[in-house]
Scaffold this motif. Structure first.
Motif, mmCIF file in Angstrom:
data_model
loop_
_atom_site.group_PDB
_atom_site.id
_atom_site.type_symbol
_atom_site.label_atom_id
_atom_site.label_comp_id
_atom_site.label_asym_id
_atom_site.label_seq_id
_atom_site.Cartn_x
_atom_site.Cartn_y
_atom_site.Cartn_z
ATOM 1 N N PRO A 29 -34.494 5.439 46.126
ATOM 2 C CA PRO A 29 -35.710 4.842 45.567
ATOM 3 C C PRO A 29 -36.493 4.060 46.618
ATOM 4 C CG PRO A 29 -33.755 4.239 44.284
ATOM 5 C CD PRO A 29 -33.275 4.917 45.516
ATOM 6 N N LYS A 31 -38.668 0.813 47.285
ATOM 7 C CA LYS A 31 -38.684 -0.503 46.646
ATOM 8 C C LYS A 31 -39.691 -1.458 47.268
ATOM 9 C CE LYS A 31 -33.741 0.012 45.612
ATOM 10 N NZ LYS A 31 -32.383 -0.569 45.789
ATOM 11 N N GLU A 33 -40.200 -1.912 50.505
ATOM 12 C CA GLU A 33 -39.700 -2.510 51.741
ATOM 13 C C GLU A 33 -40.588 -2.184 52.935
ATOM 14 O OE1 GLU A 33 -35.913 -0.659 51.688
ATOM 15 O OE2 GLU A 33 -34.984 -2.177 50.409
ATOM 16 N N GLU A 39 -44.968 4.177 52.268
ATOM 17 C CA GLU A 39 -44.164 4.647 51.133
ATOM 18 C C GLU A 39 -44.905 5.725 50.345
ATOM 19 O OE1 GLU A 39 -42.265 1.622 48.825
ATOM 20 O OE2 GLU A 39 -40.977 1.087 50.521
#
Length: 202
Positions: A29, A31, A33, A39
């Motif tokens: 997944p 998240k 970060e 992402e």
């Protein structure tokens, strides 16, 4: 799709391009970060892989490799499609292949903090040996298939598929063109949707 295809399908944004590359190195997944655009690039990579694996042109190309390679043929086909992309590069973008790749590596050096160690090692090797522009050379594809086959959990002679790929080159070129045309359209739509959702001011 393989590295070169994912980089081009990621569009012109360096963060999305980095995400397009990292999709092969970042699992699980997402998240938050990393920056949103990186992402989103990883999400696009995953979407492209899903669309590609289900596409009729891809399935037709895969079937040409025969039942022996039903399980592993997709690995070789993705590498071969990068060869076909590199060989027909000017059909897809006016930016020269070497310029495009060098710009990606330069931009990624400015984003080191977001790149995991395994991806850094790949980028270093790819830049050192001009791997992605080298995909135009069948000899580079042969060596790539040999290396990838040896790195599998149970080493496999993926390079044995090269004569099959070469023998069906004309038909595979047609299937690749159909597939990549569709993926280009779907990737542009994905980027536009996420641009509107996540970066409304841009």
């Amino acid at each position: 799709m393989n590295y070169l295809a994912h980089l081009l399908l990621s569009g012109p944004d360096p963060d999305w391009q980095l995400g397009g590359l990292l999709g092969d190195f970042v699992k699980g997944p997402l998240k938050g970060e990393r920056p949103q655009a990186i992402e989103d690039g990883i999400r696009l990579h995953r979407r492209i892989d899903l669309l590609s694996d289900q596409h009729s042109a891809y399935l037709s190309a895969l079937a040409r490799l025969g039942p022996r390679w039903r399980r592993l043929g997709g690995i070789a086909l993705d590498i071969w499609f990068d060869h076909l992309l590199a060989d027909s590069w000017q059909q897809w973008t006016p930016v020269p292949l070497e310029t495009f790749v060098d710009t990606c590596w330069s931009n990624f050096r400015q984003r080191q903090q977001w790149i995991p160690e395994n991806a850094r090692a790949f980028i270093q090797r790819a830049e050192q040996f001009t791997l992605l522009p080298g995909y135009r050379d069948v000899g580079v594809i042969q060596r790539t298939l040999e290396r990838v086959g040896q790195r599998l959990r149970r080493p496999q002679p993926l390079v044995d598929m090269l004569p099959l790929l070469q023998a069906d080159r004309v038909l595979l070129e047609r299937e690749f063109h159909t597939l990549y045309t569709d993926l280009t359209r779907q990737a542009a739509l994905f980027r536009q949707q996420h641009q509107n959702q996540n970066y409304p001011g841009k």
